[in-house]
Design a protein around this motif. Structure first.
Motif, PDB file in Angstrom:
ATOM      1  N   ARG A  24      18.120  -8.851 -14.887  1.00 29.65           N
ATOM      2  CA  ARG A  24      19.528  -9.201 -15.119  1.00 29.65           C
ATOM      3  C   ARG A  24      20.034 -10.258 -14.140  1.00 29.65           C
ATOM      4  O   ARG A  24      20.825 -11.102 -14.521  1.00 29.65           O
ATOM      5  CB  ARG A  24      20.397  -7.941 -15.064  1.00 29.65           C
ATOM      6  N   GLU A  27      18.950 -13.429 -15.595  1.00 28.81           N
ATOM      7  CA  GLU A  27      19.722 -13.710 -16.806  1.00 28.81           C
ATOM      8  C   GLU A  27      21.128 -14.200 -16.472  1.00 28.81           C
ATOM      9  O   GLU A  27      21.663 -15.082 -17.147  1.00 28.81           O
ATOM     10  CB  GLU A  27      19.768 -12.472 -17.692  1.00 28.81           C
ATOM     11  N   LEU A  28      21.727 -13.648 -15.417  1.00 26.02           N
ATOM     12  CA  LEU A  28      23.055 -14.121 -14.988  1.00 26.02           C
ATOM     13  C   LEU A  28      23.004 -15.602 -14.593  1.00 26.02           C
ATOM     14  O   LEU A  28      23.885 -16.379 -14.948  1.00 26.02           O
ATOM     15  CB  LEU A  28      23.561 -13.283 -13.818  1.00 26.02           C
ATOM     16  N   GLU A  31      22.664 -17.702 -17.746  1.00 24.27           N
ATOM     17  CA  GLU A  31      23.953 -17.785 -18.445  1.00 24.27           C
ATOM     18  C   GLU A  31      24.884 -18.767 -17.757  1.00 24.27           C
ATOM     19  O   GLU A  31      25.519 -19.596 -18.403  1.00 24.27           O
ATOM     20  CB  GLU A  31      24.603 -16.402 -18.519  1.00 24.27           C
ATOM     21  N   LYS A  32      24.948 -18.687 -16.443  1.00 22.84           N
ATOM     22  CA  LYS A  32      25.840 -19.569 -15.689  1.00 22.84           C
ATOM     23  C   LYS A  32      25.404 -21.030 -15.812  1.00 22.84           C
ATOM     24  O   LYS A  32      26.232 -21.933 -15.896  1.00 22.84           O
ATOM     25  CB  LYS A  32      25.870 -19.139 -14.224  1.00 22.84           C
ATOM     26  N   GLU A  34      23.805 -22.212 -18.340  1.00 22.22           N
ATOM     27  CA  GLU A  34      23.741 -22.524 -19.768  1.00 22.22           C
ATOM     28  C   GLU A  34      22.362 -23.056 -20.153  1.00 22.22           C
ATOM     29  O   GLU A  34      22.214 -24.068 -20.838  1.00 22.22           O
ATOM     30  CB  GLU A  34      24.847 -23.505 -20.160  1.00 22.22           C
ATOM     31  N   SER A  36      18.188 -21.742 -21.325  1.00 20.52           N
ATOM     32  CA  SER A  36      17.366 -20.640 -21.819  1.00 20.52           C
ATOM     33  C   SER A  36      16.193 -20.457 -20.855  1.00 20.52           C
ATOM     34  O   SER A  36      15.804 -21.383 -20.147  1.00 20.52           O
ATOM     35  CB  SER A  36      16.864 -20.923 -23.227  1.00 20.52           C
TER      36      SER A  36
END
Length: 99
Positions: A24, A27-28, A31-32, A34, A36
């Motif tokens: 996680r 993954e954070l 995400e931040k 943007e 993959s």
């Protein structure tokens, strides 16, 4: 390695509920940013936290083994570098010069 680069952000595990190797936290960051996971290489010097964590999150792990004498696990399919120049060569930057 790239002195003209400026970080867009920093994620510290002390600010979140997750720590490496928990996927996680990776993954954070994705995400931040943007991005993959398939677009990202993660370079780290700790096998369990950095390499296993990055791999479990789908990132391409690169193990920097030049920081200290460490016993290498039997995992031979990990990309390893022992000097930052090796990383520059892998990335195709710097033309073998320090940048």
């Amino acid at each position: 390695m790239i002195p003209t680069n400026h970080f867009e952000f920093v994620i510290a595990s002390s600010e979140y509920l997750y720590r490496k190797p928990n996927r996680r936290i990776f993954e954070l960051a994705l995400e931040k940013a943007e991005l993959s996971a398939s677009e990202v290489w993660y370079i780290g010097d700790q096998y369990e936290c950095d390499i296993v964590g990055a791999r479990n999150a789908g990132l391409f792990p690169v193990w920097y083994i030049g920081a200290a004498d460490m016993r290498l696990p039997e995992d031979n399919d990990v990309c390893k570098v022992s000097h930052w120049k090796e990383l520059q060569e892998l990335l195709g930057i710097g033309n073998g010069k320090e940048i």
